[in-house]
Design a protein around this motif. Structure first.
Motif, mmCIF file in Angstrom:
data_model
loop_
_atom_site.group_PDB
_atom_site.id
_atom_site.type_symbol
_atom_site.label_atom_id
_atom_site.label_comp_id
_atom_site.label_asym_id
_atom_site.label_seq_id
_atom_site.Cartn_x
_atom_site.Cartn_y
_atom_site.Cartn_z
ATOM 1 N N SER B 51 48.290 82.533 26.707
ATOM 2 C CA SER B 51 48.595 83.200 27.713
ATOM 3 C C SER B 51 49.889 83.072 28.354
ATOM 4 C CB SER B 51 47.536 83.301 28.855
ATOM 5 O OG SER B 51 46.446 83.649 28.553
ATOM 6 N N THR B 52 51.036 83.494 27.646
ATOM 7 C CA THR B 52 52.245 82.912 27.957
ATOM 8 C C THR B 52 52.689 83.681 29.140
ATOM 9 O OG1 THR B 52 53.017 84.405 26.100
ATOM 10 C CG2 THR B 52 53.076 82.206 25.907
ATOM 11 N N GLU B 53 52.616 85.110 29.209
ATOM 12 C CA GLU B 53 53.007 85.811 30.416
ATOM 13 C C GLU B 53 52.206 85.456 31.710
ATOM 14 O OE1 GLU B 53 55.149 88.191 30.378
ATOM 15 O OE2 GLU B 53 55.563 88.126 28.067
ATOM 16 N N PHE B 54 51.182 84.832 31.498
ATOM 17 C CA PHE B 54 50.553 84.257 32.649
ATOM 18 C C PHE B 54 51.148 82.969 33.057
ATOM 19 C CE2 PHE B 54 47.416 82.693 35.436
ATOM 20 C CZ PHE B 54 47.160 81.224 35.172
ATOM 21 N N ALA B 56 54.159 82.398 32.710
ATOM 22 C CA ALA B 56 55.540 82.757 33.139
ATOM 23 C C ALA B 56 55.316 83.013 34.491
ATOM 24 C CB ALA B 56 56.001 83.917 32.275
ATOM 25 N N ASP B 57 54.498 83.978 34.852
ATOM 26 C CA ASP B 57 54.116 84.177 36.166
ATOM 27 C C ASP B 57 53.925 83.040 36.936
ATOM 28 O OD1 ASP B 57 51.922 87.170 35.416
ATOM 29 O OD2 ASP B 57 54.227 86.841 35.652
ATOM 30 N N TYR B 58 53.128 82.197 36.566
ATOM 31 C CA TYR B 58 52.967 80.899 37.557
ATOM 32 C C TYR B 58 54.197 80.298 37.806
ATOM 33 C CZ TYR B 58 51.863 76.004 38.416
ATOM 34 O OH TYR B 58 51.537 74.959 39.070
ATOM 35 N N TRP B 60 57.006 81.529 37.616
ATOM 36 C CA TRP B 60 58.074 82.484 38.423
ATOM 37 C C TRP B 60 57.678 82.251 40.061
ATOM 38 C CZ3 TRP B 60 61.830 85.484 39.030
ATOM 39 C CH2 TRP B 60 61.784 86.643 39.913
ATOM 40 N N LEU B 61 56.128 82.262 40.323
ATOM 41 C CA LEU B 61 55.929 81.987 41.821
ATOM 42 C C LEU B 61 56.301 80.473 42.124
ATOM 43 C CD1 LEU B 61 52.010 83.524 41.408
ATOM 44 C CD2 LEU B 61 54.119 84.463 42.718
ATOM 45 N N ILE B 64 59.774 81.026 43.224
ATOM 46 C CA ILE B 64 59.959 81.530 44.358
ATOM 47 C C ILE B 64 59.886 80.561 45.513
ATOM 48 C CG2 ILE B 64 59.214 83.349 45.864
ATOM 49 C CD1 ILE B 64 58.637 85.181 43.417
ATOM 50 N N SER B 90 58.399 84.469 28.887
ATOM 51 C CA SER B 90 58.281 85.674 28.990
ATOM 52 C C SER B 90 59.668 86.240 28.563
ATOM 53 C CB SER B 90 57.674 86.228 30.180
ATOM 54 O OG SER B 90 57.566 87.406 30.361
ATOM 55 N N LYS B 92 60.920 89.053 27.870
ATOM 56 C CA LYS B 92 61.291 90.390 28.452
ATOM 57 C C LYS B 92 61.239 90.562 29.908
ATOM 58 C CE LYS B 92 60.552 92.625 23.879
ATOM 59 N NZ LYS B 92 62.010 92.318 23.328
ATOM 60 N N PHE B 93 61.261 89.565 30.523
ATOM 61 C CA PHE B 93 60.745 89.683 32.071
ATOM 62 C C PHE B 93 62.188 89.890 32.576
ATOM 63 C CE2 PHE B 93 59.371 89.167 36.011
ATOM 64 C CZ PHE B 93 58.787 87.916 36.473
ATOM 65 N N GLN B 95 63.248 90.983 35.458
ATOM 66 C CA GLN B 95 63.327 90.873 36.834
ATOM 67 C C GLN B 95 63.847 89.218 36.860
ATOM 68 O OE1 GLN B 95 63.662 92.542 39.405
ATOM 69 N NE2 GLN B 95 62.785 91.179 41.260
ATOM 70 N N ASP C 53 48.119 89.341 34.981
ATOM 71 C CA ASP C 53 48.109 88.296 34.074
ATOM 72 C C ASP C 53 47.073 87.189 34.465
ATOM 73 O OD1 ASP C 53 51.766 88.465 33.518
ATOM 74 O OD2 ASP C 53 50.177 89.094 32.275
ATOM 75 N N ARG C 213 46.712 89.964 25.684
ATOM 76 C CA ARG C 213 47.128 90.013 27.344
ATOM 77 C C ARG C 213 48.480 90.025 27.733
ATOM 78 N NH1 ARG C 213 43.474 86.289 25.770
ATOM 79 N NH2 ARG C 213 45.119 84.363 25.722
ATOM 80 N N ASN C 214 49.582 89.635 26.792
ATOM 81 C CA ASN C 214 50.813 89.694 26.955
ATOM 82 C C ASN C 214 51.413 90.999 26.868
ATOM 83 O OD1 ASN C 214 50.767 86.907 27.537
ATOM 84 N ND2 ASN C 214 51.025 86.398 25.125
#
Lengths: 240, 268, 254
Positions: B51-54, B56-58, B60-61, B64, B90, B92-93, B95, C53, C213-214
């Motif tokens: 879950s690499t996108e996950f 990345a989100d973590y 990212w948060l 911030i 991620s 292709k992120f 933002q 995600d 998921r990604n």
């Protein structure tokens, strides 16, 4: 009905090979009540498990009605009650019996009737909708006895059926077994309580360290040795 | 396990509260506790269960929260690493790249911003924002007008790029004294753009540059005749080489550097 | 046979339902999905990303916890509580029993997964008013992955203790997700190591195949052939595991 020939079973414990059942042979005829007696650790439970297919023989053969023990056909013919029976906690008494009936692929309508009859017979009619986890030990044994009969088995196999019951329970059970005997059932059970054996059995075998050291009808054994069964039992064990 | 979950949520809220409450409540050092320790990208990927996108989100948060929380070290030491990790996880992120390109130079990390921009260009080849924002960093923080111009030229080729992008490329080349190149760019823009404002501005830039070239030719002639450069542009008129000093449509005055004869814009 | 199989499946399913662990897991997962709402609001406008995600990863994690903790104990509990005597003394083949346990837990995972997925979709829709189709595919793939790992945990539990099974299954999960790395390493290595690594790559389940998921963030729905490939891989690998497991289980004595 039940034929055992040269049955041997060994277990490995701490790199040692222990022979639990040693060249055992016996025959149970149709309609007989056969008692296998012996002290704790003699191999009674192992023998019973071998007959019902939970264990596989090392050497020798067991046949039930001509079919090898452990095969599906053999299992269809037997009713099994193990020592200290346990059931799935989340089920009620009725559900346990329904589950077992499904395992035998008995039709729903037939099963429902039979369940009611059996529960009445074993004295659990009021406990029909009670969760099994609330059962006392005696109730467990009664339910197990009902389970063993759900498929109208040709051969009933009971491992220590009277173990741990109060006198009332023991009386009930003995009466149930005698009733079944009268209706022509074949019963094989193991126990270390001798008085039961004398009352109910047509034939007994004394098991010690995996070997049969004496066999015959209780009356004959007592007559020939001129002792009570108990004395005979103790002496045989001591001498073996 | 429900209590575990509740304690988890409570922990998040507690962390947020600690981050945003004024430092003097708990002493200056409390931020040490919160400085994030991002994992290396390969380790992060390995523990992510895919879950690499996950992750990345973590991060990212985390980023911030980190950026919003102030820092007693005077510098956001982990900022570049965090942006790098988020974009590794991620790629292709978009933002994330954009935010990084805006924030990092201001916090003292212009080179890392450019690295991030290069990565963004590679991973998001169709995006005009990537070269555009990177070009801005070159211009504003590195004063590297040629690189900025190049970036803007690239940006202008992407779909959906704002029409003014190509125009900016011209501006940057002009700033870098690459006037011929700038002129070509302005001409192209003027001829091809559908945006009226841009066409008008480009036209004016073209005229301005034409005037600049005209003046430089005149200066060369003066030098040839008199062996030196005029000290002011009016001298070209006095000596009758040109009729008058042209007035740029951009409203900018031309000046001359008497040392080398270079014509440039006056910076008032 | 089918009636017997269904009886055991249903019984296993109901048994796991009564296990309080399951309820807390579902509740916790629900909590995390709600927490992702909170996280989404402080993410500078990346709400959709964060919710998607977080929720999908939480779904995977908690379904896997069900697999590790309940799956590895399925057979063990039966033996410990001696209920296995009840079943195996009846005309039930070992295969049927094993398969019934497997299908029962799969049913549990399906139900848990659907609950989590519904919650996820509701939350996502409430926040962003659109649910990418890719999300449904991703959720489905998570359930498939959990099913495959159930077969793995059942296989291990047929010959080793629950704790060891849980650890091994977890290990398989990690390796399964890192199979791309294994492949890359193998390409650079010497021939002998390469052979070993390639063997590892093919032997261990490639769980990344189930990782849709990604793609949800970019709403990339899988093509029909990709879906077909995933299903085929799942079916063949799972059947392989079940056959292996039954072969071991057949020899087990009680």
């Amino acid at each position: 009905m039940l034929v055992i020939r040269n049955l041997t079973k060994q277990f490995y414990q701490r790199n040692e090979e222990i022979t639990v059942v040693d060249n055992l042979s016996l025959t149970v005829k149709k309609g007989q009540v056969f008692g296998l007696i012996g002290p704790n650790g003699a191999g009674k439970t192992t023998t019973v498990k071998l007959i019902s297919g939970l264990l596989f023989p090392g050497k020798g053969k067991i046949t039930i009605g001509g079919f090898p023990a452990g095969s599906l056909e053999a299992k269809r013919k037997i009713g099994f009650m193990n020592e200290n029976p346990q059931f799935y906690y989340h089920l009620k008494a009725r559900e346990v019996l329904e589950f077992v009936a499904d395992l035998f692929e008995i039709e729903k309508a037939v099963a429902t009737k039979k369940i009611d009859v059996l529960l009445k017979e074993v004295g659990l009619k009021e406990a029909k909708e009670l969760a099994v986890r609330k059962f006392s030990k005696g109730m467990h044994q009664r339910l197990a006895f009902a389970v063993a009969q759900i498929n109208n088995p040709e051969l009933l196999i009971l491992d220590e059926p009277l173990d741990g019951l109060d006198p009332l329970g023991r009386l009930d059970f003995k009466q149930m077994i005698l009733k079944l005997k009268k209706s022509g059932a074949t019963i094989f059970f193991s126990t270390h309580i001798l008085s039961d054996v004398e009352e109910i059995c047509d034939e007994v075998a004394i098991l010690h360290k995996g070997k049969i050291i004496a066999q015959g009808s209780p009356k004959d054994l007592v007559k020939s040795s001129k002792q009570s069964l108990e004395e005979l039992f103790v002496r045989s064990i001591r001498n073996a | 396990m429900v209590f575990l979950g509740l304690s988890f949520v409570a922990q998040i809220n507690y962390d947020s509260w600690r981050r945003y409450s004024p430092p003097k409540l708990l002493g200056v050092d409390y931020n040490v506790y919160i400085e994030p320790q991002p994992l290396s990208p390969s380790l992060a990927k390995a523990v992510s269960f895919g879950s690499t996108e996950f992750l990345a989100d973590y991060y990212w948060l985390t980023l911030i929260q980190y950026y919003g929380g102030g820092t007693p070290y005077g510098k956001y030491r982990k900022l570049a690493e965090l942006f790098s990790l988020v974009t590794d996880l991620s790629p292709k992120f978009q933002q994330a790249y954009q935010t990084g390109l805006i924030i990092l130079p201001g916090e003292g990390f212009p080179d890392q911003a450019i690295t991030l921009g290069e990565k963004g260009k590679k991973n998001l080849p169709d995006s005009w924002e990537m070269p555009y924002y990177t070009g801005l960093v070159h211009h504003i923080y590195k004063k590297d007008y040629v690189s900025a111009a190049k970036e803007f030229q690239i940006a202008a080729t992407k779909k959906d790029a704002p029409p003014i992008t190509q125009y900016f490329a011209g501006i940057y080349y002009k700033e870098a004294d690459q006037r011929q190149l700038a002129y070509q760019i302005f001409k192209t823009v003027h001829d091809t753009t559908k945006d009226d404002f841009v066409r008008e501005r480009s036209g004016k830039q073209m005229v301005h540059l034409e005037m600049t070239f005209f003046l430089e030719d005149a200066v060369a002639k003066y030098h040839q005749r008199f062996g030196r450069y005029p000290s002011i542009l009016q001298e070209l008129v006095f000596k009758q080489i040109i009729k008058e000093v042209p007035i740029s449509p951009l409203g900018i005055n031309f000046v001359i550097d008497p040392q080398n004869g270079k014509v440039s814009e006056s910076r008032k | 046979m089918r009636k017997v199989l269904w009886a055991i499946t249903l019984n296993t399913f109901r048994e796991t339902l009564r296990d309080k662990l399951l309820y807390s897991l579902v509740g916790f997962a629900v909590l995390v999905i709600a927490a992702s709402l909170l996280a989404g609001s402080v993410s500078l406008g990346q709400d959709a990303r964060v919710i998607q995600d977080f929720s999908l990863t939480a779904m995977l994690v908690f379904l896997l916890i069900i697999t590790y903790f309940i799956g590895t104990q399925l057979v063990f509990k039966e033996v410990e509580r001696k209920t296995i005597y009840l079943v195996l003394s009846k005309p039930v083949s070992r295969e049927t029993f094993y398969l019934g346990k497997f299908l029962g837990l799969c049913l549990t995972i399906l139900v848990a997964g659907l609950i989590m997925a519904v919650m996820f979709v509701i939350v996502l829709f409430a926040k962003t008013h659109s649910v990418p189709t890719a999300a449904y595919f991703a959720a489905g793939a998570v359930i498939l992955e959990a099913w495959l790992l159930t077969a793995v945990s059942l296989l291990f539990s047929s010959f080793t203790s629950p704790l060891s099974s849980a650890i091994y299954t977890f290990g398989v999960t990690l390796i399964g997700h890192g199979s791309a790395t294994v492949w890359l390493l193998s390409q650079k290595a010497s021939p002998v190591i390469r052979g070993i690594l390639e063997g590892v790559y093919y032997l261990f389940p490639n769980l990344e195949k189930f990782n849709l998921r990604n793609d949800v963030v970019f709403n990339l729905t899988p093509s029909a052939s990709q879906v077909g490939l995933i299903l085929l891989y799942f079916a063949s690998y799972t059947v392989f595991l079940l056959i292996l497991g039954v072969a071991v289980f057949r020899k087990d004595e009680f």
